[in-house]
Scaffold this motif. Structure first.
Motif, short mmCIF file in Angstrom:
data_model
loop_
_atom_site.label_atom_id
_atom_site.label_comp_id
_atom_site.label_asym_id
_atom_site.label_seq_id
_atom_site.Cartn_x
_atom_site.Cartn_y
_atom_site.Cartn_z
N ARG A 108 49.64 42.65 23.81
CA ARG A 108 48.21 42.36 23.91
C ARG A 108 47.81 42.16 25.36
NH1 ARG A 108 50.08 39.23 19.68
NH2 ARG A 108 49.92 37.24 20.76
N ARG A 109 46.53 42.21 25.60
CA ARG A 109 46.00 42.05 26.95
C ARG A 109 46.51 40.76 27.56
NH1 ARG A 109 42.00 43.51 30.45
NH2 ARG A 109 41.15 41.82 31.72
N GLY A 150 50.89 44.21 28.75
CA GLY A 150 49.52 44.35 28.32
C GLY A 150 48.59 44.63 29.49
N GLU A 151 47.38 45.03 29.15
CA GLU A 151 46.36 45.29 30.16
C GLU A 151 46.16 44.05 31.01
OE1 GLU A 151 41.58 46.39 30.29
OE2 GLU A 151 42.68 46.39 28.39
#
Length: 725
Positions: free
Chosen positions: A24-25, A105-106
């Protein structure tokens, strides 16, 4: 993948099959190589879980008080259901993890796939951990050493709070793993360390590390011994790393301290302090919080906002880095603390005898092969329900577990897939409620052609986007309130819904309560919209800590949009009209968008008025919800969805039931509507009106004006049509 969990109700430790998490980000996906069993913390959890219900209650008097208050307000059965549901929720074990990065993640730019890292990940083959809880492991540090990073940081934070200086004498009470590491760190600070413990094996290990080790149960008076070793002055500082219910340890720490000495608590002990012992010496006492600054701070841990180094030199991540540096240089020796290294599949060797274990540090070794399956089957073709409604669930939190799934199960709908971020909650709920599969990728739900109803119960910032995606995938949607927390995402959702033939229902369950249905009938049913009325809704919401995600405007939207929407919908239902203007006033001199104590005034198209008093500063002993309706010289009063009283109605005076907020009726009618078609249970334009009303209320709070909520107009545009208060 495999994950180790503890069942709080039974005390059983299990290796559970769960789908691998998705990166996840702002987070890092890690394939685990080693984890360390924190024998102190995990022993305490296991022993607690193995106790009887009475034993658990005795250990949590504050929780017992909350339960009794809930019984008084909500009734016995709903309270017991809540308690047993809480005990049914398993606990992931472990917080000392070393592994290899397999995904970033981003927003994570300083770590890459292939890096070796230490984190506070659980005992699981794959973990997803926020960036600020991950530190890169130097090449010269082995996995077996690096796995001590997090637990070492707990001791390091205690030392930092003590702030020792070169040459001081410091006593460490409790020579378990954290105590031994703390003693080593104090020695590295140039301190003379005296260790106290009742276990001779730990005492011998401490002596081999240059620590003066004393056994209080072997004829040694710890206070007199410390005073003798310090020429009667007393110790400069005490770090308590022991676990005990007794108040004796804090008393001993005070009595052995010099005047103006410092005491830091890292462990868990009784804390009935003697004022005289602290007063006469002007002692300083402080409790250490886990790994250091940033712990339990949502902004730091989950959103990745670091504290500036010049002002907060030692955050928890910088503490991780410090431990790794000490391991790299050989200044901190942890290899001699390792008692055993056990393959993950043989975890029982550690946990079966954890209550009596003499181990210092037990490590779990993980298989090298990578398993990143995002979906796992729970049951194969054994469903015996009606099946015309096939449900996919996104979200597996407390509400889903305690309320939604029990109600949805009774409808006979087929529960096919549940998606949860960590995989564990969804998997256990799937087993409990007979759901076919568990996944960590919500797109598996959207892409399944058999699923025709998607149920969304995630955090609020995801509601509008996921609802829009589900509509585009051709699914009917049930989404928990609120529908949206920002006007632009609401406008985008409206645009998609207008082109869709699918139904959207927001979880405004209260209008389906038998009490509210009775109120609607008494007020004139559908014709109630022809006669103006006054409605007052009071919500004794209760306090939620300021650092909770629900207060974050970008995540939870705030409690007013997130919860007060229930009462806007309910008043709209009873009045049979839509809101055309709103004014909100909040407690405090400078109210902000995320206030949780406010009053809303609603103006309706048919001349009705509504007042919503949403307060977070009331007593929990008072009922949570109360509604009053005034119309044509008649009055209705609904108390906490348990008792409805009528005044001025022929043939009706009261209706009493166990608490029923309409959840079961809501889902029964939803499933019927999906299967047979017909009009939506709540017209979509009404859902939009309720959402726009709450967004306009936030605008009102900013501008200190009434704000119009006309049909088909955005909140930003409606602000131009505001009126002075």
């Amino acid at each position: 993948m495999k994950q180790l969990i503890l069942h709080l109700k039974t005390g059983h430790t299990l290796l559970e099959d769960v789908p691998a998490p998705q990166v996840r980000r702002g987070q890092v996906l890690i394939q685990t190589r080693r984890t360390l069993v924190s024998l102190g913390t995990e022993r305490m959890l296991v022993e607690f879980s193995r106790g009887s219900l009475i034993s658990k209650a005795r250990q949590q008097p504050d929780r017992v008080k909350q339960v009794l208050e809930k019984i008084r307000t909500d009734g016995l059965i709903p309270t017991l259901e809540t308690v047993f549901n809480k005990l049914d929720q398993p606990l992931p074990l472990g917080y000392c993890n070393v592994g290899e990065v397999v995904g970033v993640g981003e927003g994570v730019t300083d770590l890459a796939v292939g890096d070796r890292v230490a984190s506070n990940g659980h005992h699981a083959e794959v973990v997803c951990v926020p960036r600020n809880l991950v530190a890169r492991v130097p090449d010269g540090v082995s996995d077996d050493e690096a796995v001590f990073t997090v637990i070492g940081s707990i001791g390091l934070q205690g030392v930092r709070l003590l702030n020792p200086t070169l040459g001081e004498t410091v006593v460490v009470i409790g020579l378990g793993l954290i105590g031994l590491l703390t003693a080593d760190l104090l020695r590295l600070n140039g301190c003379r360390v005296i260790g106290l413990d009742v276990d001779e094996k730990k005492l011998e290990l401490a002596r081999s590390r240059g620590i003066i080790a004393l056994n209080p149960t072997a004829g040694t008076d710890p206070v007199k011994a410390v005073l003798a070793l310090t020429q009667g002055i007393g110790t400069d500082g005490v770090v308590i790393t022991a676990s005990s219910k007794s108040d004796e340890l804090i008393s001993q720490a005070a009595r052995m301290s010099r005047k103006r000495g410092r005491i830091v608590l890292v462990g868990v002990i009784g804390l009935n302090l003697s004022r005289a012992e602290f007063y006469e010496k002007e002692l300083t006492f402080q409790v250490s919080c886990s790994y250091g600054p940033g712990r339990y701070d949502e902004m730091y841990e989950q959103q990745g906002s670091d504290y500036p180094l010049p002002f907060v030199r030692w955050t928890q991540n910088r503490n991780f880095q410090t431990i790794l540096q000490l391991l790299e240089t050989g200044q901190l020796n942890v290899k001699s603390l390792i008692t055993e290294v056990v393959p993950l599949q043989q975890f029982d060797q550690i946990y079966n005898g954890i209550s009596h274990s003499a181990s210092i540090a037990s490590l779990l070794r993980y298989p090298e092969e990578l398993n990143l399956k995002p979906v796992i089957p729970i049951r194969e073709g054994r469903y015996e329900g009606r099946g015309a409604t096939v449900v996919g669930l996104i979200g597996a939190g407390n509400f889903t577990s305690a309320v939604l799934l029990p109600a949805l199960k009774e409808t006979g709908a087929k529960l096919k897939t549940i998606a949860s971020a960590n995989g564990l909650n969804g998997t256990l709920l799937a087993k409990k409620y007979g759901i076919d599969a568990s996944t960590t990728d919500y797109r598996e739900v959207l892409n399944d052609p058999e699923i025709n109803l998607v149920v969304i119960t995630t955090r609020h910032q995801q509601h509008a986007r996921m609802t829009r995606e589900a509509l585009l995938a051709g699914k009917h949607v049930f989404v928990e309130k609120p529908l949206a927390i920002f006007e632009d995402e609401l406008d985008q959702l409206v645009e998609v819904q207008q082109k869709s033939d699918q139904t959207v229902l927001v979880g405004f369950n209260r209008r389906f309560s038998p009490h509210v249905q009775k109120m609607k009938g008494l007020l004139g049913g559908p014709a109630s919209g022809d006669v103006p009325m006054n409605v007052i809704a009071t919500m004794n919401a209760g306090h939620i800590p300021a650092n909770s995600w629900v207060h974050d405007r970008s995540v939870g939207g705030g409690r007013i949009p997130g919860e007060a929407c229930h009462y806007v919908d309910l008043i709209s239902f009873l009045t049979g009209s839509r809101v055309v203007a709103v004014c909100m006033n909040a407690m405090g001199r400078q109210p902000n968008e995320t206030t949780d104590s406010a009053s809303l005034l609603l103006r309706y198209e048919n001349g009705s008025t509504g007042v919503i008093n949403y307060f977070a500063n009331g007593s929990k002993a008072y009922a949570k919800e109360r509604f009053e309706v005034y119309s044509q010289e008649r009055t209705l009063v609904l108390d906490n969805f348990r008792e409805l009283r009528g005044y001025g109605f022929k043939g009706f005076s009261s209706l009493s039931t166990r608490q029923d907020k309409g959840h079961k009726a809501q889902f029964q009618r939803l499933v019927e509507q999906v299967e047979t078609g017909g009009e939506p249970l709540i017209p979509f334009e009404n859902l939009v009106n309720t959402t726009r009303t709450l967004l306009a209320a936030l605008q009102s709070l900013k501008t200190k004006r009434w704000v119009d909520v006309p049909a088909g107009m955005t909140v930003a545009e409606s602000a131009e049509h505001s009126h002075s208060l």
